[in-house]
Scaffold this motif. Structure first.
Motif, PDB file in Angstrom:
ATOM      1  N   ARG A  34     -14.716 -23.051  18.123  1.00 30.61           N
ATOM      2  CA  ARG A  34     -13.763 -23.722  17.229  1.00 30.61           C
ATOM      3  C   ARG A  34     -12.347 -23.153  17.423  1.00 30.61           C
ATOM      4  NH1 ARG A  34     -11.600 -27.957  15.159  1.00 30.61           N
ATOM      5  NH2 ARG A  34     -10.593 -27.641  13.128  1.00 30.61           N
ATOM      6  N   SER A  35     -12.271 -21.810  17.588  1.00 22.95           N
ATOM      7  CA  SER A  35     -10.968 -21.163  17.794  1.00 22.95           C
ATOM      8  C   SER A  35     -10.334 -21.614  19.100  1.00 22.95           C
ATOM      9  CB  SER A  35     -11.124 -19.642  17.803  1.00 22.95           C
ATOM     10  OG  SER A  35     -11.575 -19.170  16.562  1.00 22.95           O
ATOM     11  N   VAL A  36     -11.163 -21.787  20.135  1.00 21.64           N
ATOM     12  CA  VAL A  36     -10.661 -22.260  21.428  1.00 21.64           C
ATOM     13  C   VAL A  36     -10.084 -23.663  21.278  1.00 21.64           C
ATOM     14  CG1 VAL A  36     -11.274 -22.858  23.811  1.00 21.64           C
ATOM     15  CG2 VAL A  36     -12.253 -20.822  22.751  1.00 21.64           C
ATOM     16  N   GLU A  37     -10.796 -24.543  20.547  1.00 26.40           N
ATOM     17  CA  GLU A  37     -10.329 -25.917  20.330  1.00 26.40           C
ATOM     18  C   GLU A  37      -8.988 -25.930  19.590  1.00 26.40           C
ATOM     19  OE1 GLU A  37     -11.455 -28.460  21.659  1.00 26.40           O
ATOM     20  OE2 GLU A  37     -13.469 -27.931  22.295  1.00 26.40           O
ATOM     21  N   ILE A  38      -8.864 -25.055  18.598  1.00 29.55           N
ATOM     22  CA  ILE A  38      -7.601 -24.969  17.829  1.00 29.55           C
ATOM     23  C   ILE A  38      -6.467 -24.525  18.757  1.00 29.55           C
ATOM     24  CG2 ILE A  38      -6.386 -23.680  16.011  1.00 29.55           C
ATOM     25  CD1 ILE A  38      -9.115 -23.606  14.488  1.00 29.55           C
ATOM     26  N   LYS A  39      -6.743 -23.516  19.622  1.00 30.07           N
ATOM     27  CA  LYS A  39      -5.738 -23.041  20.580  1.00 30.07           C
ATOM     28  C   LYS A  39      -5.304 -24.160  21.508  1.00 30.07           C
ATOM     29  CE  LYS A  39      -6.981 -18.113  20.901  1.00 30.07           C
ATOM     30  NZ  LYS A  39      -5.672 -17.488  20.937  1.00 30.07           N
ATOM     31  N   LYS A  40      -6.274 -24.972  21.935  1.00 28.17           N
ATOM     32  CA  LYS A  40      -5.950 -26.093  22.829  1.00 28.17           C
ATOM     33  C   LYS A  40      -5.037 -27.095  22.126  1.00 28.17           C
ATOM     34  CE  LYS A  40      -9.857 -26.198  26.050  1.00 28.17           C
ATOM     35  NZ  LYS A  40     -10.969 -27.006  26.574  1.00 28.17           N
ATOM     36  N   GLY A  41      -5.345 -27.359  20.858  1.00 30.66           N
ATOM     37  CA  GLY A  41      -4.531 -28.303  20.095  1.00 30.66           C
ATOM     38  C   GLY A  41      -3.095 -27.823  19.939  1.00 30.66           C
ATOM     39  N   ARG A  42      -2.935 -26.563  19.625  1.00 25.94           N
ATOM     40  CA  ARG A  42      -1.582 -25.997  19.468  1.00 25.94           C
ATOM     41  C   ARG A  42      -0.818 -26.056  20.798  1.00 25.94           C
ATOM     42  NH1 ARG A  42      -3.394 -20.618  16.081  1.00 25.94           N
ATOM     43  NH2 ARG A  42      -3.700 -21.618  14.045  1.00 25.94           N
ATOM     44  N   LEU A  43      -1.545 -25.747  21.871  1.00 29.54           N
ATOM     45  CA  LEU A  43      -0.925 -25.736  23.200  1.00 29.54           C
ATOM     46  C   LEU A  43      -0.442 -27.124  23.583  1.00 29.54           C
ATOM     47  CD1 LEU A  43      -0.352 -23.557  25.303  1.00 29.54           C
ATOM     48  CD2 LEU A  43      -2.493 -24.173  26.443  1.00 29.54           C
TER      49      LEU A  43
ATOM     50  N   GLY B 113      -0.604 -13.768  25.191  1.00 23.95           N
ATOM     51  CA  GLY B 113      -1.938 -14.292  24.883  1.00 23.95           C
ATOM     52  C   GLY B 113      -2.062 -15.761  25.270  1.00 23.95           C
ATOM     53  N   GLN B 114      -1.012 -16.547  24.987  1.00 25.24           N
ATOM     54  CA  GLN B 114      -1.027 -17.962  25.353  1.00 25.24           C
ATOM     55  C   GLN B 114      -0.984 -18.141  26.866  1.00 25.24           C
ATOM     56  OE1 GLN B 114       2.321 -19.043  22.776  1.00 25.24           O
ATOM     57  NE2 GLN B 114       1.009 -20.537  21.732  1.00 25.24           N
ATOM     58  N   LEU B 115      -0.205 -17.282  27.554  1.00 24.48           N
ATOM     59  CA  LEU B 115      -0.163 -17.335  29.023  1.00 24.48           C
ATOM     60  C   LEU B 115      -1.535 -17.028  29.605  1.00 24.48           C
ATOM     61  CD1 LEU B 115       3.234 -15.512  29.743  1.00 24.48           C
ATOM     62  CD2 LEU B 115       2.755 -17.939  30.032  1.00 24.48           C
ATOM     63  N   LYS B 116      -2.235 -16.051  29.001  1.00 27.30           N
ATOM     64  CA  LYS B 116      -3.584 -15.711  29.454  1.00 27.30           C
ATOM     65  C   LYS B 116      -4.529 -16.896  29.215  1.00 27.30           C
ATOM     66  CE  LYS B 116      -7.253 -12.315  28.666  1.00 27.30           C
ATOM     67  NZ  LYS B 116      -7.677 -11.150  27.861  1.00 27.30           N
TER      68      LYS B 116
ATOM     69  N   LYS C 251       0.586 -29.458  21.584  1.00 28.72           N
ATOM     70  CA  LYS C 251       1.805 -29.735  20.807  1.00 28.72           C
ATOM     71  C   LYS C 251       3.013 -29.017  21.412  1.00 28.72           C
ATOM     72  CE  LYS C 251      -0.396 -30.648  16.324  1.00 28.72           C
ATOM     73  NZ  LYS C 251      -0.546 -30.195  14.921  1.00 28.72           N
ATOM     74  N   GLN C 252       2.826 -27.720  21.767  1.00 29.04           N
ATOM     75  CA  GLN C 252       3.943 -26.937  22.304  1.00 29.04           C
ATOM     76  C   GLN C 252       4.434 -27.482  23.642  1.00 29.04           C
ATOM     77  OE1 GLN C 252       1.910 -22.992  21.638  1.00 29.04           O
ATOM     78  NE2 GLN C 252       4.025 -22.364  21.221  1.00 29.04           N
ATOM     79  N   LEU C 253       3.490 -27.950  24.472  1.00 31.91           N
ATOM     80  CA  LEU C 253       3.847 -28.402  25.820  1.00 31.91           C
ATOM     81  C   LEU C 253       3.935 -29.920  25.937  1.00 31.91           C
ATOM     82  CD1 LEU C 253       1.624 -25.939  27.899  1.00 31.91           C
ATOM     83  CD2 LEU C 253       4.030 -25.704  27.311  1.00 31.91           C
ATOM     84  N   ASN C 254       3.796 -30.614  24.781  1.00 34.24           N
ATOM     85  CA  ASN C 254       3.865 -32.092  24.752  1.00 34.24           C
ATOM     86  C   ASN C 254       2.860 -32.743  25.710  1.00 34.24           C
ATOM     87  OD1 ASN C 254       6.006 -32.195  22.849  1.00 34.24           O
ATOM     88  ND2 ASN C 254       7.460 -31.717  24.491  1.00 34.24           N
ATOM     89  N   ILE C 255       1.619 -32.280  25.655  1.00 37.06           N
ATOM     90  CA  ILE C 255       0.554 -32.845  26.496  1.00 37.06           C
ATOM     91  C   ILE C 255      -0.245 -33.832  25.648  1.00 37.06           C
ATOM     92  CG2 ILE C 255      -1.470 -32.326  27.918  1.00 37.06           C
ATOM     93  CD1 ILE C 255      -0.353 -29.441  28.154  1.00 37.06           C
ATOM     94  N   PRO C 256      -0.311 -35.108  26.055  1.00 37.60           N
ATOM     95  CA  PRO C 256      -1.045 -36.110  25.268  1.00 37.60           C
ATOM     96  C   PRO C 256      -2.530 -35.783  25.169  1.00 37.60           C
ATOM     97  CG  PRO C 256      -0.388 -36.999  27.388  1.00 37.60           C
ATOM     98  CD  PRO C 256       0.278 -35.694  27.253  1.00 37.60           C
ATOM     99  N   SER C 257      -3.159 -36.203  24.078  1.00 29.26           N
ATOM    100  CA  SER C 257      -4.581 -35.915  23.850  1.00 29.26           C
ATOM    101  C   SER C 257      -5.474 -36.587  24.880  1.00 29.26           C
ATOM    102  CB  SER C 257      -4.984 -36.363  22.441  1.00 29.26           C
ATOM    103  OG  SER C 257      -4.721 -37.760  22.279  1.00 29.26           O
ATOM    104  N   SER C 258      -4.980 -37.669  25.514  1.00 31.84           N
ATOM    105  CA  SER C 258      -5.769 -38.379  26.534  1.00 31.84           C
ATOM    106  C   SER C 258      -5.840 -37.603  27.850  1.00 31.84           C
ATOM    107  CB  SER C 258      -5.158 -39.759  26.798  1.00 31.84           C
ATOM    108  OG  SER C 258      -3.818 -39.621  27.231  1.00 31.84           O
ATOM    109  N   GLU C 259      -4.933 -36.638  28.013  1.00 34.67           N
ATOM    110  CA  GLU C 259      -4.860 -35.863  29.259  1.00 34.67           C
ATOM    111  C   GLU C 259      -5.839 -34.699  29.216  1.00 34.67           C
ATOM    112  OE1 GLU C 259      -3.185 -35.127  32.989  1.00 34.67           O
ATOM    113  OE2 GLU C 259      -2.226 -36.509  31.595  1.00 34.67           O
ATOM    114  N   ASP C 260      -6.642 -34.548  30.272  1.00 26.22           N
ATOM    115  CA  ASP C 260      -7.555 -33.416  30.382  1.00 26.22           C
ATOM    116  C   ASP C 260      -6.723 -32.145  30.567  1.00 26.22           C
ATOM    117  OD1 ASP C 260      -9.156 -31.385  32.092  1.00 26.22           O
ATOM    118  OD2 ASP C 260     -10.701 -32.709  31.272  1.00 26.22           O
ATOM    119  N   LEU C 261      -6.887 -31.190  29.626  1.00 25.60           N
ATOM    120  CA  LEU C 261      -6.025 -30.012  29.614  1.00 25.60           C
ATOM    121  C   LEU C 261      -6.242 -29.131  30.851  1.00 25.60           C
ATOM    122  CD1 LEU C 261      -3.846 -28.892  27.789  1.00 25.60           C
ATOM    123  CD2 LEU C 261      -5.544 -27.512  26.616  1.00 25.60           C
TER     124      LEU C 261
END
Length: 493
Positions: free
Chosen positions: A465-474, A439-442, A476-486
């Motif tokens: 809101r669920s999409v935003e939460i998924k982005k936040g978790r992702l 699911g995360q890979l998708k 953290k898991q991949l160590n992507i700073p919040s300033s970086e466009d996902l």
């Protein structure tokens, strides 16, 4: 004790010298080539060195027939390995050497291999022109068994070129007719030993043709025949081909566990025979089957292996194709220049015998016309080949629109098709974090395709809101700073 050791050393040196100095007669060379031919048929990807050794032996003995046979085997083995540039050289040499001694069987073999190479490179028109030339030579073969063998090989080549064409199977009736014609021609060979060499692959092809016509009982019958012949012949390559066809038929009938069983038998044999292409087909079948069975764990396990193998094959194949196309283009340009030089010489001779009164003016005019025409024709050749290269690259690219449609429909096959298109992306994600779920890979795939938060929510039937939460978790898991466009981060990975 010391005397015994000295005696053994002297004996070894003498025998080694005799071995090195050995001169093979034609009967011995034929025996070596027969063994190499049998080995080439059973494990083509491991037979190149053996055929190269025999080629040197035949050259040293100045044995023309042996040289031609070795050249033909080297061409066939290099085609199977994807070494198209070398295969092209050997195929051309086979044809030229055979023509010198009116060996029309191997003239045809050289032409058929040249056609296979052109087809594999996407040069379909050139391939068909060569096949037409080969067909016109077949009637010159006097020996009946050789005639039926080459006729069968001709139809097998037509079948293979259509099966592996980038255009797909353009005519199912022709495809089926080629398979039936090849098995019909091989069946007319009187010598059992010769006929059995082709029986397994001919039955595999007919099984595949029946599968494409959705006549599955007949398809299984011929594919199982092929497997039985291959096992009796102890041909690892033909066993792999037969198992691959059986897995393909099972998958088409939605018998996914049966398909997996065939593939599990096939994979170790394909590795043993060094057959990466058959291995790649196996992974594709098993991926689809586990997906349909809902076994995500097994699907992900094979997905990693497939992505790594497919990426490696694509890189090698693309490089070899580019080099081979350049080689063929160069050959055609050289032929074209030779023809133009002959034409120029003819016109020059005509001009020399022309009246002296207008010689200089006429000569200047002819030269101007020839140079202009030659320049234009060269430009046309370059444009044509550039167009062919562009078409090849476009054919290799995955249909981006298809991925978008699958995503919009939330189709279960989306992740598999995406993984085939972007194998490096999936590998790198798994390398950064090994416990990512499918699911995360998708979800990462959606970001890679530059879907907005709103689009992801809409296509996945979840809230923004669920999409935003998924982005936040992702993050953290991949160590992507919040300033970086996902989205940009995923697109640049």
């Amino acid at each position: 004790m010391m005397k015994k050791i000295i005696f053994i050393i002297v004996f070894f040196v003498i025998n080694f010298s005799v071995f090195k100095a050995q001169k093979y007669n034609t009967k011995q060379i034929d025996s070596l080539i027969a063994y190499a031919e049998d080995f080439s048929r059973k494990m083509p990807n491991k037979a190149v060195k053996l055929n190269e050794q025999n080629y040197k032996i035949a050259q040293k003995a100045n044995y023309t027939e042996g040289i031609i046979k070795c050249l033909n085997l080297l061409s066939s083995c290099n085609i199977n390995l994807g070494n198209y540039e070398m295969a092209f050289v050997y195929a051309k040499q086979t044809q030229e050497e055979a023509l010198q001694i009116n060996d029309y069987k191997n003239v045809c073999n050289g032409l058929i291999n040249s056609a296979r190479i052109n087809s594999a490179l996407g040069l379909e028109n050139e391939a068909q022109e060569i096949m037409n030339k080969a067909f016109s030579v077949i009637d010159k073969i006097q020996d009946k068994d050789d005639f039926h063998e080459i006729s069968g090989s001709f139809y097998t080549a037509e079948f293979d070129m259509m099966a592996y064409s980038t255009n797909g199977i353009t005519s199912l009736s022709k495809f089926f007719e080629f398979a039936k014609s090849s098995i019909s021609e091989y069946s007319k060979i009187k010598k059992t030993e010769t006929r059995n060499k082709f029986w397994a692959i001919a039955n595999s092809n007919l099984g595949y043709a029946y599968a494409e016509r959705k006549m599955y009982d007949s398809a299984f019958y011929y594919a199982n025949n092929a497997l039985s012949f291959a096992e009796n012949d102890k041909s690892t390559y033909n066993i792999c081909v037969a198992l691959n066809i059986l897995a393909y038929i099972s998958k088409k009938q939605n018998k996914y566990q049966q398909a997996i069983n065939y593939v599990e038998r096939l994979i170790p044999l394909a590795k043993q025979a060094n057959e990466p292409n058959l291995l790649a087909f196996s992974y594709t079948t098993v991926l689809t089957s586990y997906e349909k069975l809902g076994n995500k764990e097994k699907q992900l396990e094979y997905l990693t292996s497939y992505a790594r193998l497919n990426d490696s094959l694509n890189k090698i194949l693309t490089l070899r194709k580019d080099l081979s196309i350049q080689k063929i283009v160069k050959e055609k340009e050289e032929e074209f220049i030779d023809e133009k030089e002959d034409l120029y010489l003819l016109i020059t001779v005509i001009c020399l015998f022309s009246a002296l009164a207008y010689y200089f003016g006429y000569n200047v005019f002819v030269n101007y016309k020839l140079e202009k025409k030659e320049k234009q024709q060269k430009e046309n050749i370059i444009k044509e080949k550039e167009s062919q290269l562009t078409e090849l690259k476009q054919k290799i690219n995955v249909n981006f629109d298809e991925l978008l449609e699958l995503a919009k429909k939330d189709d279960s096959s989306f992740l598999t098709r995406f993984s085939e298109a972007y194998p490096d992306f999936i590998l790198k994600l798994n390398g950064l974090h090994t416990s990512l779920t499918s699911g995360q890979l998708k979800f990462c795939a959606f970001l890679k395709l530059n879907f907005s938060t709103k689009e992801i929510a809409h296509y996945s039937n979840i809230s923004i809101r669920s999409v935003e939460i998924k982005k936040g978790r992702l993050r953290k898991q991949l160590n992507i700073p919040s300033s970086e466009d996902l989205n940009k981060w995923m697109m640049n990975l």
